[in-house]
Design a protein around this motif. Structure first.
Motif, mmCIF file in Angstrom:
data_model
loop_
_atom_site.group_PDB
_atom_site.id
_atom_site.type_symbol
_atom_site.label_atom_id
_atom_site.label_comp_id
_atom_site.label_asym_id
_atom_site.label_seq_id
_atom_site.Cartn_x
_atom_site.Cartn_y
_atom_site.Cartn_z
ATOM 1 N N UNK A 58 0.824 -1.204 0.000
ATOM 2 C CA UNK A 58 0.000 0.000 0.000
ATOM 3 C C UNK A 58 0.861 1.257 0.000
ATOM 4 N N UNK A 59 1.959 1.233 0.759
ATOM 5 C CA UNK A 59 2.855 2.394 0.802
ATOM 6 C C UNK A 59 3.505 2.631 -0.562
ATOM 7 N N UNK A 60 3.941 1.551 -1.209
ATOM 8 C CA UNK A 60 4.535 1.676 -2.541
ATOM 9 C C UNK A 60 3.499 2.184 -3.538
ATOM 10 N N UNK A 61 2.282 1.651 -3.442
ATOM 11 C CA UNK A 61 1.218 2.092 -4.341
ATOM 12 C C UNK A 61 0.942 3.582 -4.168
ATOM 13 N N UNK A 62 0.960 4.058 -2.925
ATOM 14 C CA UNK A 62 0.704 5.474 -2.679
ATOM 15 C C UNK A 62 1.811 6.349 -3.250
ATOM 16 N N UNK A 63 3.067 5.918 -3.066
ATOM 17 C CA UNK A 63 4.205 6.686 -3.586
ATOM 18 C C UNK A 63 4.178 6.738 -5.109
ATOM 19 N N UNK A 64 3.853 5.626 -5.740
ATOM 20 C CA UNK A 64 3.782 5.608 -7.204
ATOM 21 C C UNK A 64 2.618 6.460 -7.709
ATOM 22 N N UNK A 65 1.488 6.405 -7.004
ATOM 23 C CA UNK A 65 0.342 7.215 -7.401
ATOM 24 C C UNK A 65 0.665 8.704 -7.285
ATOM 25 N N UNK A 66 1.328 9.089 -6.204
ATOM 26 C CA UNK A 66 1.701 10.486 -6.002
ATOM 27 C C UNK A 66 2.814 10.926 -6.949
ATOM 28 N N UNK A 67 3.724 10.000 -7.250
ATOM 29 C CA UNK A 67 4.918 10.369 -7.999
ATOM 30 C C UNK A 67 4.811 10.265 -9.505
ATOM 31 N N UNK A 68 3.764 9.603 -10.004
ATOM 32 C CA UNK A 68 3.583 9.442 -11.442
ATOM 33 C C UNK A 68 2.248 10.076 -11.829
ATOM 34 N N UNK A 69 2.255 11.331 -12.227
ATOM 35 C CA UNK A 69 1.006 12.052 -12.510
ATOM 36 C C UNK A 69 0.123 11.321 -13.517
ATOM 37 N N UNK A 70 -1.146 11.200 -13.179
ATOM 38 C CA UNK A 70 -2.097 10.541 -14.054
ATOM 39 C C UNK A 70 -2.202 9.049 -13.837
ATOM 40 N N UNK A 71 -1.354 8.497 -12.952
ATOM 41 C CA UNK A 71 -1.333 7.057 -12.684
ATOM 42 C C UNK A 71 -1.950 6.779 -11.319
ATOM 43 N N UNK A 72 -2.774 5.750 -11.240
ATOM 44 C CA UNK A 72 -3.322 5.279 -9.968
ATOM 45 C C UNK A 72 -2.914 3.831 -9.794
ATOM 46 N N UNK A 73 -2.212 3.539 -8.702
ATOM 47 C CA UNK A 73 -1.764 2.173 -8.400
ATOM 48 C C UNK A 73 -2.547 1.678 -7.191
ATOM 49 N N UNK A 74 -3.161 0.523 -7.319
ATOM 50 C CA UNK A 74 -3.955 -0.058 -6.236
ATOM 51 C C UNK A 74 -3.292 -1.325 -5.729
#
Length: 335
Positions: A58-74
């Motif tokens: 979940x922490x990795x998913x949040x960082x990727x979601x925040x760090x890659x504009x337009x991307x949502x990682x679940x």
């Protein structure tokens, strides 16, 4: 906020766009970031609730979601490493966490894998420390006492037997000597409290949430591993390494506890993933590892020494490009 800081740092080189394609997980959208085509919706397979993979995922998913504009990682619940590797192979998820001890036979087509599975590591994460607990008053005080007992050994399909089997055999206990109960860690601790199982094998980073939670309502006994037995196992299985958990880490752990790291957790992708896309994933995770560490202690193990360490699993070309750029790649790591 992480998203604000990240967007400021990468605003100068981001090109954002939506393109029609056939995406994983049912989406037909991608985002183009600095020339790399990234799925706009990604699934990251973790493990059962109660271990460390789920909160770390979940922490990795949040960082990727925040760090890659337009991307949502679940982050998604799964039965763990073995299932995650199979889901990656079947294109059912984009990313998956797995223990190196399970990926090792998977990419070689040995143990429970009928053929080599085409997955590679993006980055190495936290250690996966095994702990075996029983309830006070159970009459179990050593690993040999597990013979004939009901032991919760993780969820079905997780593949924990790949590394627990040789370790237990080094202690004179066959995996077939006890009844294996396949259950996630949180539920397994409840079964222990109810007397439905006699012992629980728990794995993940320290402290393990399932154990910490259980000690609030149960008095636990920690079954120690023999240092010499672990040394002998390490000769054939180099990813199995001795670890000492300090006294006081858990309620009722009154002395240092000898156990083992069953192999580092790694984030995996399919071998045929676009190197430019994998480069961005590795870069975003590594550059924001402190934020991951703030969300879960396991994130603190994403260090220059561990992120690209050689444990027998090839790293993806995109990751190797990034690791080479920042100078942390071990000379013998990957291909």
């Amino acid at each position: 906020m992480l998203s604000h800081l990240t967007r400021l740092s990468i605003a100068g080189f981001i090109l954002l766009g939506l393109v029609a394609c056939s995406g994983i997980g049912g989406t037909d959208e991608v985002v183009v970031i600095d020339g790399a085509t990234v799925p706009a919706r990604m699934q990251l397979a973790t493990a059962s609730v109660g271990g460390s993979y789920y909160p770390v995922g979940n922490a990795i998913a949040q960082v990727l979601t925040d760090g890659l504009p337009g991307v949502v990682v679940a982050a998604e619940v799964s039965s763990g490493s073995s299932q995650n590797i199979r889901m990656l192979d079947a294109n059912q998820v984009d990313l998956g966490l797995a223990n190196a001890a399970i990926t090792f036979p998977a990419i070689r087509g040995t143990e429970g894998f009928d053929r080599p599975f085409p997955v590679q590591a993006v980055i190495s994460l936290q250690s996966s420390v095994m702990t075996v607990v029983t309830a006070e008053g159970s009459g179990i005080s050593t690993l040999r006492d597990l013979v004939g007992k009901r032991v919760a050994v993780g969820p079905a399909g997780a593949g924990w037997d790949y590394f627990m089997r040789p370790v237990l055999e080094a202690h004179g206990v066959s995996y077939e000597d006890f009844q294996q109960i396949y259950e996630g860690q949180a539920n397994a601790m409840e079964l222990l409290a109810d007397g439905a199982v006699d012992a629980v094998v728990a794995g993940g980073s320290v402290p393990q949430p399932s154990i910490t939670s259980a000690t609030a309502t149960q008095d636990l006994i920690y079954l120690e591993f023999d240092a010499a037995a672990l040394d002998s196992t390490n000769i054939e299985y180099p990813f199995i390494r001795k670890v000492t958990i300090a006294a006081g880490t858990y309620e009722g752990l009154n002395g240092d506890y000898q156990t083992f790291d069953s192999g580092s957790a790694q984030l995996l992708v399919r071998s045929d993933a676009d190197p430019d896309y994998v480069y961005l994933i590795a870069k975003t995770i590594y550059e924001h590892r402190d934020q991951i560490g703030e969300m879960h202690p396991a994130g603190r193990e994403i260090t220059p020494e561990r992120a690209a360490m050689d444990i027998g699993i090839p790293y993806h070309a995109g990751s190797l490009q990034y690791f080479n750029e920042i100078g942390i790649r071990e000379p013998s790591t990957g291909e």
